[in-house]
Write a protein that holds these residues in place. Structure first.
Motif, PDB file in Angstrom:
ATOM      1  N   PRO A 110       5.197  12.890  -1.120  1.00 50.38           N
ATOM      2  CA  PRO A 110       5.324  11.668  -0.322  1.00 50.38           C
ATOM      3  C   PRO A 110       6.780  11.330  -0.024  1.00 50.38           C
ATOM      4  CG  PRO A 110       4.784  11.119  -2.585  1.00 50.38           C
ATOM      5  CD  PRO A 110       4.698  12.613  -2.476  1.00 50.38           C
ATOM      6  N   LEU A 111       6.976  10.724   1.123  1.00 49.98           N
ATOM      7  CA  LEU A 111       8.311  10.351   1.583  1.00 49.98           C
ATOM      8  C   LEU A 111       8.261   8.923   2.108  1.00 49.98           C
ATOM      9  CD1 LEU A 111      11.266  11.182   2.445  1.00 49.98           C
ATOM     10  CD2 LEU A 111      10.260  11.838   4.650  1.00 49.98           C
ATOM     11  N   LEU A 112       9.194   8.126   1.682  1.00 48.37           N
ATOM     12  CA  LEU A 112       9.347   6.761   2.179  1.00 48.37           C
ATOM     13  C   LEU A 112      10.682   6.647   2.892  1.00 48.37           C
ATOM     14  CD1 LEU A 112       8.094   4.258  -0.568  1.00 48.37           C
ATOM     15  CD2 LEU A 112       6.981   4.914   1.558  1.00 48.37           C
TER      16      LEU A 112
ATOM     17  N   GLN B 102       0.837  -1.216   0.000  1.00 52.30           N
ATOM     18  CA  GLN B 102       0.000   0.000   0.000  1.00 52.30           C
ATOM     19  C   GLN B 102       0.863   1.253   0.000  1.00 52.30           C
ATOM     20  OE1 GLN B 102      -2.733  -0.213   3.278  1.00 52.30           O
ATOM     21  NE2 GLN B 102      -3.816  -1.999   2.482  1.00 52.30           N
ATOM     22  N   LEU B 103       1.939   1.256   0.783  1.00 52.62           N
ATOM     23  CA  LEU B 103       2.824   2.423   0.824  1.00 52.62           C
ATOM     24  C   LEU B 103       3.502   2.657  -0.526  1.00 52.62           C
ATOM     25  CD1 LEU B 103       4.527   1.946   4.320  1.00 52.62           C
ATOM     26  CD2 LEU B 103       2.774   3.614   3.694  1.00 52.62           C
TER      27      LEU B 103
ATOM     28  N   ALA C 260       0.972   4.004  -3.080  1.00 52.92           N
ATOM     29  CA  ALA C 260       0.691   5.425  -2.857  1.00 52.92           C
ATOM     30  C   ALA C 260       1.880   6.292  -3.247  1.00 52.92           C
ATOM     31  CB  ALA C 260       0.331   5.656  -1.392  1.00 52.92           C
ATOM     32  N   PHE C 261       3.094   5.786  -3.063  1.00 54.59           N
ATOM     33  CA  PHE C 261       4.289   6.571  -3.354  1.00 54.59           C
ATOM     34  C   PHE C 261       4.557   6.669  -4.854  1.00 54.59           C
ATOM     35  CE2 PHE C 261       8.912   6.735  -4.063  1.00 54.59           C
ATOM     36  CZ  PHE C 261       9.215   7.925  -3.426  1.00 54.59           C
ATOM     37  N   LEU C 262       4.341   5.588  -5.579  1.00 56.44           N
ATOM     38  CA  LEU C 262       4.676   5.549  -7.000  1.00 56.44           C
ATOM     39  C   LEU C 262       3.540   5.980  -7.912  1.00 56.44           C
ATOM     40  CD1 LEU C 262       6.589   2.132  -6.992  1.00 56.44           C
ATOM     41  CD2 LEU C 262       7.602   4.423  -7.083  1.00 56.44           C
ATOM     42  N   GLY C 263       2.322   6.140  -7.373  1.00 58.49           N
ATOM     43  CA  GLY C 263       1.175   6.500  -8.202  1.00 58.49           C
ATOM     44  C   GLY C 263       1.212   7.936  -8.681  1.00 58.49           C
ATOM     45  N   ARG C 264       0.369   8.233  -9.689  1.00 56.34           N
ATOM     46  CA  ARG C 264       0.326   9.573 -10.269  1.00 56.34           C
ATOM     47  C   ARG C 264      -0.292  10.586  -9.312  1.00 56.34           C
ATOM     48  NH1 ARG C 264       0.791  11.545 -15.355  1.00 56.34           N
ATOM     49  NH2 ARG C 264       1.033   9.426 -16.158  1.00 56.34           N
TER      50      ARG C 264
END
Length: 571
Positions: free
Chosen positions: A69-71, A53-54, A57-61
């Motif tokens: 976003p930050l991972l 899920q993370l 959310a991070f790689l989506g448009r």
């Protein structure tokens, strides 16, 4: 970072796996080179539902519609953990282990072959403050100090940039020392020249830049504020958190070490040179420096004296914490003996306020040990007789502590030498035992509750004979079932029944006692009916033995009243 060839190879491998997102393999390449995890750690981490899920959310448009976003990837429990921000680090993260961050930079999602232009990657040091301080000391400050790097800068700009950089460096170093429990007095710009200045030479004094003098005077003001913060600290400040005596010992140890650290800084050649310069220039800040130095010296002497005298308490406290609570009683008299010796031999600690704090913390330790021994979560769920036995042990031990305190107080003069002025404990005992008395009062409430419960437990075995014996026995059994429901509230409750501040327990006890009074009256009615059915004196005594088993005062009173008014037993 991985090379372009390595990334291309990873992308090709990802394409060979049906349904695999090649961008995860690109992220994994950065993780592998930076963190060097165990084989398969990244795959296991990325395969968890939470991580999927993370990553989605991070790689989506739509990821950059709000905040970028930050991972964050960190080592965790032999593997890796992914979090959505810096504040959500794993609690069990290994000490001194660095992490890795990924930050989206634009609205376009990263492509399958490269993250460049869409994601920024970097290391997260295990100790960010130390890392930043080292960066300033070894990179930023030397670069700014090099005149070749600022040839085209105006003089005022150079000075302002250097001043701000120096201030930030000092703030970082002060914070780093505060983490260690030490107070750093940052030196001002130009202090490095002070050890080479000849204060007897007028030429040297005139050659000193006015900005350096201003920086020194500003440093004295800052140091005074820092020192005052240290001097104003008192060991009584954490009392609201119910500390144990070890907090008192640790306070004076850290205070002594901190003041010694400050004192050594004020005795360095550079600082003495700064003080000499202020003296020669007749600066109005020199008296403030002298006063600060005198305060530090006096406070250091006091802290050292107190720390040395408190050290013998440590072994007694260790023993008190290590033994089982039934063995604590025999250790209380030696403990208070040492406290009396400290009072008689340490003049700096011979203060009612400070001794009261120490005695309150000893009470906190006894309360803590007693609570651990009684185990509040099981006290009302265990066998009643066993809980009563433990309560008697605790009450006896705590009451004995108060007796020993009073005995030592009355014989305090025996600890002073013949030619020494006796200083009595002229403070009220209630100041020392305010929390202990509240705890003892709560123990009595719990003890009364258990005593009532033990009495009412006998209702389950209560049987009557006679014409209405079966009906009366059923009524008694009904009362027993009601009691079990009432008492079950305490065994199912989540609060600490030994906490004097717990109002929920007090509320439940009040309601329980009210319902017990009602049970008493109903039980008394049952006994009166049983007496009325007795054919003679022998059967009456059998009923009396049943009453003796109940031991409920109100029931007994009603029973006696009914028996005396029965014409069958008149002379």
């Amino acid at each position: 970072m991985p090379s372009a060839k390595e990334l291309a190879t990873l992308a090709e491998n990802a394409d060979e796996e049906p349904g695999a997102d090649p961008r995860l393999r690109l992220l994994g390449a950065y993780v592998a080179q930076s963190l060097r995890p165990a084989a398969g750690a990244w795959e296991r981490c990325a395969g968890t539902p939470e991580a999927e899920q993370l990553f989605q959310a991070f790689l989506g448009r739509e990821a950059v519609e709000g905040q970028r976003p930050l991972l964050v990837v960190r080592p965790w429990l032999g593997g890796l953990a992914v979090r959505a921000g810096l504040d959500e680090a794993p609690e069990s993260r290994p000490a001194r282990a660095k992490g890795l961050f990924f930050l989206r930079t634009g609205p376009e999602p990263p492509g399958p072959n490269s993250l460049r232009g869409a994601v920024v990657c970097g290391d997260l040091p295990a100790a960010p403050l130390e890392h930043l301080a080292a960066l300033f000391s070894e990179v930023v400050i030397p670069v700014l100090a090099n005149e070749k790097n600022r040839l085209d800068w105006p003089h005022m700009v150079c000075q302002d940039v250097r001043r701000h950089a120096h201030t930030l460096q000092c703030d970082l170093l002060v914070i780093l020392e505060q983490v260690k429990g030490k107070t750093l007095l940052p030196l001002p710009i130009g202090s490095e020249k002070m050890e080479f200045v000849d204060f007897q030479s007028e030429t040297d004094l005139d050659s000193i830049d006015k900005s350096v003098i201003y920086a020194i005077e500003s440093a004295v003001v800052r140091w005074s504020h820092q020192v005052q913060v240290v001097l104003k600290k008192e060991s009584s400040q954490p009392l609201l958190e119910n500390p144990t005596p070890k907090v008192e010992l640790e306070f004076w140890k850290s205070r002594y070490e901190d003041l010694e650290y400050i004192y050594n800084q004020l005795r360095t050649i550079k600082v003495r040179g700064m003080a000499g310069l202020l003296d020669k220039l007749q600066s109005s800040y020199f008296p403030a420096f002298k006063a600060m130095f005198s305060d530090v010296e006096a406070a250091l002497t006091e802290a050292q004296d107190i720390h040395v005298h408190l050290v013998p308490l440590h072994c007694h406290l260790e023993t008190l914490e290590s033994v089982e609570f039934p063995e604590v009683k025999s250790r209380l008299q030696p403990l208070l003996h040492v406290v009396c010796l400290i009072w008689a031999t340490c003049k700096c600690y011979r203060s009612p306020g400070r001794l009261t704090v120490l005695l309150q913390e000893i009470c906190n330790l006894l309360i803590q040990q007693a609570s651990n021994y009684l185990s509040p979560e099981d006290l009302l769920r265990s066998e009643i007789e066993e809980s009563q036995r433990k309560l008697r042990v605790v009450s006896d031990t705590l009451s004995f502590f108060k007796q020993v305190f009073q005995d030592r107080r009355e014989n305090l003069h025996t600890y002073f030498k013949e030619n020494q002025e006796v200083k009595e404990w002229d403070f009220q005992s209630s100041l020392v035992f305010v929390r202990l008395d509240g705890f003892l009062e709560r123990l009595h409430v719990v003890e009364d509750l258990l005593k009532t419960a033990l009495d009412l437990h006998k209702l389950g075995k209560l049987e009557f004979s006679g014409i209405r014996g079966n009906a009366l026995s059923q009524q008694a059994q009904q009362l027993f079932e009601e009691f079990q429901e009432m008492y079950g509230v305490f065994s199912e409750a989540s609060y600490d029944c030994l906490d004097p501040q717990s109002t929920e327990f007090e509320k439940d006890v009040t309601e329980f006692n009210q319902r017990v009074e009602d049970l008493d009256r109903r039980l008394g009615t049952i006994f009166i009916q049983a007496f009325d059915d007795t054919p003679g004196l022998e059967h009456a005594f059998k009923v009396c033995r049943s009453v003796a088993g109940a031991t409920l005062v109100l029931s007994t009173l009603i029973l006696i009243r009914g028996w005396m008014s029965n014409p069958a037993y008149e002379d």
